[in-house]
Write an enzyme that holds these catalytic residues in place. Structure first.
Site, PDB file in Angstrom:
ATOM      1  N   TRP A  75       0.902  -1.155   0.000  1.00  8.55           N
ATOM      2  CA  TRP A  75       0.000   0.000   0.000  1.00  8.55           C
ATOM      3  C   TRP A  75       0.939   1.202   0.000  1.00  8.55           C
ATOM      4  CZ3 TRP A  75      -5.039   1.099  -0.492  1.00  8.55           C
ATOM      5  CH2 TRP A  75      -5.478   2.364  -0.120  1.00  8.55           C
ATOM      6  N   ASN A  99       6.652  -3.156   6.513  1.00  8.29           N
ATOM      7  CA  ASN A  99       5.328  -2.534   6.668  1.00  8.29           C
ATOM      8  C   ASN A  99       5.530  -1.380   7.634  1.00  8.29           C
ATOM      9  OD1 ASN A  99       2.647  -1.905   6.942  1.00  8.29           O
ATOM     10  ND2 ASN A  99       2.228  -3.514   8.444  1.00  8.29           N
ATOM     11  N   GLY A 100       5.180  -0.169   7.205  1.00  5.76           N
ATOM     12  CA  GLY A 100       5.329   0.987   8.093  1.00  5.76           C
ATOM     13  C   GLY A 100       5.965   2.154   7.345  1.00  5.76           C
ATOM     14  N   LYS A 483     -23.186   7.705   9.943  1.00  8.98           N
ATOM     15  CA  LYS A 483     -22.734   6.336  10.209  1.00  8.98           C
ATOM     16  C   LYS A 483     -23.918   5.431  10.501  1.00  8.98           C
ATOM     17  CE  LYS A 483     -19.510   5.953   9.014  1.00  8.98           C
ATOM     18  NZ  LYS A 483     -18.912   7.155   8.548  1.00  8.98           N
ATOM     19  N   GLU A 486     -26.390   5.003   7.353  1.00  4.48           N
ATOM     20  CA  GLU A 486     -25.933   4.279   6.159  1.00  4.48           C
ATOM     21  C   GLU A 486     -25.809   2.781   6.397  1.00  4.48           C
ATOM     22  OE1 GLU A 486     -22.027   5.125   4.556  1.00  4.48           O
ATOM     23  OE2 GLU A 486     -21.287   5.712   6.506  1.00  4.48           O
ATOM     24  N   LYS A 601     -18.603   2.202  -2.215  1.00 11.25           N
ATOM     25  CA  LYS A 601     -17.489   2.699  -1.418  1.00 11.25           C
ATOM     26  C   LYS A 601     -16.966   4.035  -1.964  1.00 11.25           C
ATOM     27  CE  LYS A 601     -14.416   2.957   1.719  1.00 11.25           C
ATOM     28  NZ  LYS A 601     -14.869   3.448   3.037  1.00 11.25           N
TER      29      LYS A 601
END
Ligand code: AGP
Length: 606
Positions: A75, A99-100, A483, A486, A601
């Site tokens: 990511w 990761n990080g 929130k 939905e 989304k």
């Protein structure tokens, strides 16, 4: 938020790694790669694109038989999406995945370059590999100990040293690493979902401790090589729930990911206790010249703007307007070259927000976007981007993206205040410290789940309900309302509490639920009066307060008390409470929390 996995044992390591990356793909999917031990040394195959793309490439390019390797699905945070920026990265005898975020990678890169060592990618991870290789003295444990002192930031590393085939060395700080052993070998990953095919007994690698994986055992050591015994845990759920990490829904998983998301978003932008946008390439000039600020977004992103407005105006006394992007774009807005437009968007693809950005640019505004998806349209078309590092958000209801948006808009407010000389360094450091503290406060509130699950049953029969608050609590009411609506389909309205008596209070009758937020000190007394007004008309009240206030038991059915927070930062805590309320209300109704009806989304159409 990337997916990482390491394996050494008797099995075909390539198969183990590729299958593991597939289960971890929800953690990041813009590129993927594996590195594995062969007779000729460590071989790496990595590609932009999804794991399936890597799978095909490995099948085409490698007939190697191997039983040890590491794998990564990315990511992107530092460096665009490309083959060369994907992991694993190799420097000399060191190959690793990460990761990080390494906060001090630029200083480290400068030091390496003085020694004539230049990276070939644009990633902080390659710098880490180069640093570790530079420190390598033939002893992996010593090397990692030295590297742990030099590398600052959040990291989970799996490292292979060419001189030690069949062995994988791992260390973490902030980013998750879990490991387990089975008859076929040792496996480590960023998430237990990738382990459970091999073992349901695992441990979380404690921070700043080293795990050494060999085919028949895992040794955990402190940085001096002294053996330690980590606490063993057991997975109770089955592989079907795997991608959700054992959670029933992605939304709940993402609610729980907020401390990691906040850590990954805030830490790289704090240097010596001060907000720092150097890594983001944002100079203070962007802020000094503007005399008007517009924040535009949709839905939850726009609600983050409502909170940001409060902090920015308090600190720099420049007017901030928060605009619904779909309104802004057709309103012929007053915008000029002295205007700063801040767009907020998780996906970076929301059509209305993108249109608002383009319109403001046409009118001469400078533009800054707060976006979660690297390289998305809004990010690409903005003058400057402040990326949130929440990792992929799968559930339609935005949770971790919202709280990291708050973190970014707060950091922007702090930077603006410095640029406009409205604040002392000491005052900024105090604000930054409060922002950092939100991470532990959110961690505490995540433990409220059972309490809130019980309270949420109060809404089982609700058809209409109100969220009420003043100031920041009104902004949070807006977020709580969307929130709930939905995902539970319960109609609700967010109301400025002081406005109730101008009409809406006529709707308050026996047992109409009211979720009242009273975290803001300067209007607390007024807010309690408003709660008394609805209570006296029969409302069922869930009251959310900061710690340290005493509430008459008759005033509410339930009180949810935040940890003691500076009330300017209470939104970070209240948001989690509201997310839980919506989540458990929807679960109680047996609804599909992650994919609510009629919604998508990312709304890439008008
Ligand atoms: C929030 O829970 C909703 N999914 C929705 O309001 C969302 O925030 C809105 O569509 C904006 O999306 P964006 O952040 O990707 O631009």
């Amino acid at each position: 938020m990337c997916g990482i996995i390491g394996f050494t044992g008797k099995l075909d390591a390539k198969e183990v790694l590729l299958e593991g990356l597939k289960t971890l793909e929800y953690r990041g999917y813009d590129s993927a790669g594996i590195a594995f031990v062969t007779d000729g040394g460590i071989k790496t195959i990595k590609r932009k694109g999804k794991v399936d793309n890597l799978y095909n490439t490995v099948k085409e390019e490698s007939n190697d038989v191997t039983t040890c390797g590491i794998g990564h699905t990315r990511w992107a945070t530092h460096g665009g999406v490309s083959d060369i920026n994907s992991h694993p990265h190799t420097a000399g005898k060191v190959t690793l995945i990460h990761n990080g975020i390494i906060e001090n990678y630029q200083e480290l890169q400068a030091e390496l370059e003085t020694k004539g060592k230049k990276p070939i990618s644009q990633t902080d991870t390659e710098i880490a590999a180069m640093v570790i290789n530079d420190l390598y003295d033939g002893n992996p444990i010593n090397t990692i100990k030295k590297a742990d002192e030099v590398l600052h930031g959040a990291y989970g590393f799996c490292i292979m040293f060419e001189d030690f085939p069949g062995e994988i060395y791992c260390i973490r700080n902030g980013s998750p690493l879990v490991a387990g052993i089975c008859d076929d070998g040792a496996v480590i990953a960023s998430d237990v979902v990738a382990l459970i095919k091999y073992t349901k007994d695992y441990f979380v690698l404690p921070e700043h401790q080293i795990a050494k994986l060999t085919p028949d055992k895992i040794t955990v050591m402190d940085l001096d090589g002294n053996e330690l015994c980590p606490e063993m845990l057991h997975v109770s759920w089955d592989i079907a729930a795997a991608r959700k990490g054992g959670y029933d829904y992605f939304m709940l998983k993402e609610i729980h990911e907020q401390p990691e998301a906040l850590r990954n978003t805030i830490l790289p932008r704090v240097k010596n206790g001060m907000p720092d946008f150097t890594t983001d390439g944002i100079s203070d000039d962007l802020f000094t010249d503007c005399n008007r600020i517009i924040i535009a977004g949709c839905g939850t992103a726009m609600h983050a703007g409502l909170v940001g407005k409060n902090m920015i105006e308090k600190l720099i006394r420049v007017p901030v307007s928060v605009e619904i992007a779909s309104e802004f774009r057709y309103a012929d807005p007053i915008v000029d070259e002295k205007t700063l437009l801040i767009t907020i968007s998780q996906s970076g693809e929301t059509a209305d927000t993108l249109a608002a950005l383009r319109l403001a640019k046409e009118k001469g505004a400078k533009t800054l976007s707060i976006v979660n998806v690297k390289g998305s349209s809004i990010a690409r078309e903005s003058d400057y981007v402040l990326y949130t590092h929440a990792g992929p958000e799968i559930a339609v209801a935005s949770t971790k993206a919202y709280t990291v948006q708050l973190a970014c808009i707060y950091l922007t407010a702090f930077r603006m205040a410095i640029a406009k000389k409205c604040i002392s360094d000491a005052e900024v450091k105090e604000l930054v410290a409060c922002l950092m503290k939100t991470i532990e406060d959110v961690e505490k509130i995540l433990k409220y789940d059972k309490q809130i699950e019980t309270i949420a049953h109060m809404l089982d029969k609700a058809e209409d309900l109100f969220f009420i608050g003043r100031g920041l609590d009104y902004a949070l009411s807006c977020e709580g309302s969307i929130k709930l609506k939905e995902i539970s389909y319960i109609h609700s309205e967010a109301y400025a509490a002081g406005e109730l008596k101008h009409g809406t209070i006529s709707l308050i009758t026996d047992n109409v639920p009211c979720i009242a937020l009273a975290t803001q000190e300067h209007v607390y007394a007024k807010m309690i009066s408003n709660v008394q007004e609805v209570r006296s008309r029969g409302a069922g009240v869930i009251l959310i307060t900061n710690a340290g206030v005493t509430v008459d038991a008759a005033l509410c059915d339930h009180q949810i008390i935040l940890p003691k927070m500076d009330d300017r930062f209470a939104p970070f805590g209240a948001a989690v409470v509201l997310q839980y309320i919506a989540y458990y209300a929807a679960v109680s109704r047996g609804l599909n929390v992650d994919q609510p009806r009629n919604l998508a989304k990312s709304v890439t159409v008008e």
